[in-house]
Design a protein around this motif. Structure first.
Motif, PDB file in Angstrom:
ATOM      1  N   LEU A  19      37.101  46.234  54.134  1.00 60.00           N
ATOM      2  CA  LEU A  19      37.861  46.105  52.887  1.00 60.00           C
ATOM      3  C   LEU A  19      38.417  47.464  52.463  1.00 60.00           C
ATOM      4  O   LEU A  19      39.589  47.593  52.099  1.00 60.00           O
ATOM      5  CB  LEU A  19      36.940  45.540  51.800  1.00 60.00           C
ATOM      6  N   TRP A  20      37.561  48.475  52.544  1.00 60.47           N
ATOM      7  CA  TRP A  20      37.970  49.840  52.173  1.00 60.47           C
ATOM      8  C   TRP A  20      39.095  50.313  53.089  1.00 60.47           C
ATOM      9  O   TRP A  20      40.134  50.788  52.632  1.00 60.47           O
ATOM     10  CB  TRP A  20      36.762  50.776  52.256  1.00 60.47           C
ATOM     11  N   GLY A  94      43.550  53.379  43.056  1.00 59.75           N
ATOM     12  CA  GLY A  94      42.295  52.721  42.709  1.00 59.75           C
ATOM     13  C   GLY A  94      41.455  53.511  41.716  1.00 59.75           C
ATOM     14  O   GLY A  94      40.537  52.972  41.111  1.00 59.75           O
ATOM     15  N   LEU A  95      41.764  54.806  41.548  1.00 53.08           N
ATOM     16  CA  LEU A  95      41.011  55.624  40.588  1.00 53.08           C
ATOM     17  C   LEU A  95      41.394  55.283  39.152  1.00 53.08           C
ATOM     18  O   LEU A  95      40.618  55.494  38.227  1.00 53.08           O
ATOM     19  CB  LEU A  95      41.286  57.119  40.822  1.00 53.08           C
ATOM     20  N   THR A  96      42.620  54.784  38.992  1.00 55.12           N
ATOM     21  CA  THR A  96      43.093  54.532  37.630  1.00 55.12           C
ATOM     22  C   THR A  96      43.388  53.063  37.352  1.00 55.12           C
ATOM     23  O   THR A  96      43.650  52.696  36.219  1.00 55.12           O
ATOM     24  CB  THR A  96      44.398  55.323  37.366  1.00 55.12           C
ATOM     25  N   ARG A  97      43.370  52.240  38.400  1.00 57.23           N
ATOM     26  CA  ARG A  97      43.687  50.832  38.221  1.00 57.23           C
ATOM     27  C   ARG A  97      42.684  50.005  39.020  1.00 57.23           C
ATOM     28  O   ARG A  97      42.338  50.364  40.134  1.00 57.23           O
ATOM     29  CB  ARG A  97      45.088  50.553  38.785  1.00 57.23           C
ATOM     30  N   THR A  98      42.217  48.908  38.477  1.00 53.99           N
ATOM     31  CA  THR A  98      41.278  48.071  39.212  1.00 53.99           C
ATOM     32  C   THR A  98      41.999  47.387  40.356  1.00 53.99           C
ATOM     33  O   THR A  98      43.083  46.842  40.184  1.00 53.99           O
ATOM     34  CB  THR A  98      40.687  46.993  38.266  1.00 53.99           C
ATOM     35  N   TRP A  99      41.392  47.446  41.558  1.00 56.60           N
ATOM     36  CA  TRP A  99      41.983  46.760  42.706  1.00 56.60           C
ATOM     37  C   TRP A  99      41.739  45.261  42.607  1.00 56.60           C
ATOM     38  O   TRP A  99      40.658  44.847  42.202  1.00 56.60           O
ATOM     39  CB  TRP A  99      41.305  47.228  43.994  1.00 56.60           C
ATOM     40  N   PRO A 100      42.722  44.497  43.066  1.00 52.93           N
ATOM     41  CA  PRO A 100      42.403  43.073  43.255  1.00 52.93           C
ATOM     42  C   PRO A 100      41.348  42.976  44.360  1.00 52.93           C
ATOM     43  O   PRO A 100      41.279  43.837  45.219  1.00 52.93           O
ATOM     44  CB  PRO A 100      43.716  42.454  43.724  1.00 52.93           C
ATOM     45  N   GLU A 101      40.525  41.927  44.334  1.00 50.31           N
ATOM     46  CA  GLU A 101      39.465  41.793  45.340  1.00 50.31           C
ATOM     47  C   GLU A 101      40.029  41.691  46.760  1.00 50.31           C
ATOM     48  O   GLU A 101      39.489  42.221  47.693  1.00 50.31           O
ATOM     49  CB  GLU A 101      38.606  40.562  45.043  1.00 50.31           C
ATOM     50  N   ASN A 102      41.159  40.990  46.895  1.00 49.77           N
ATOM     51  CA  ASN A 102      41.756  40.848  48.223  1.00 49.77           C
ATOM     52  C   ASN A 102      43.195  41.362  48.192  1.00 49.77           C
ATOM     53  O   ASN A 102      44.012  40.828  47.476  1.00 49.77           O
ATOM     54  CB  ASN A 102      41.775  39.387  48.665  1.00 49.77           C
ATOM     55  N   ILE A 103      43.441  42.382  48.976  1.00 53.39           N
ATOM     56  CA  ILE A 103      44.801  42.920  49.036  1.00 53.39           C
ATOM     57  C   ILE A 103      45.404  42.512  50.370  1.00 53.39           C
ATOM     58  O   ILE A 103      44.753  42.603  51.370  1.00 53.39           O
ATOM     59  CB  ILE A 103      44.803  44.445  48.907  1.00 53.39           C
TER      60      ILE A 103
END
Ligand code: SF4
Ligand code: SF4
Length: 103
Positions: A19-20, A94-103
């Protein structure tokens, strides 16, 4: 039971790693793609995307195409730093915005 838990944990860690890694846009910016690229940065099959030709053993002393030496380190250890066109980086985002679980 213990073995299954170990296997589950290992599988979980593999999924987290995938995922990462999958979040990377392959823009090449963190490898100097918009400045003085690392000599191991290669264009991919998709326009605007790049890959490292020694990815599995990338860490350590490397050289740019102009001959400057630098250390290739895990991205996590340079996320707080600046590099040319780092606004393209999904991990910085990703440091400033929440990632969607699945990109
Ligand atoms: S060695 Fe490091 S800096 Fe060079 S292309 Fe590979 S990941 Fe990027
Ligand atoms: S700058 Fe970020 S998104 Fe672009 S290649 Fe490097 S890690 Fe991936």
């Amino acid at each position: 039971m213990g073995i299954n838990r170990e296997a589950d944990y290992s599988e979980y860690m593999s999924r987290q790693e995938a995922l990462w890694e999958g979040r990377c846009r392959r823009c090449g910016a963190c490898c100097g793609g918009f400045d003085d690229p690392c000599e191991h940065l290669r264009p991919g099959n998709t326009s605007g995307q790049y890959y490292c030709d020694i990815y599995e053993m990338r860490f350590g002393l490397r050289r740019t195409v102009s001959g400057k030496e630098f250390n290739c380190v895990p991205l996590r250890s340079i996320l707080h730093k600046h590099w040319v066109s780092d606004y393209l980086c999904a991990y910085k985002e990703g440091l400033t915005r929440t990632w969607p679980e699945n990109i």
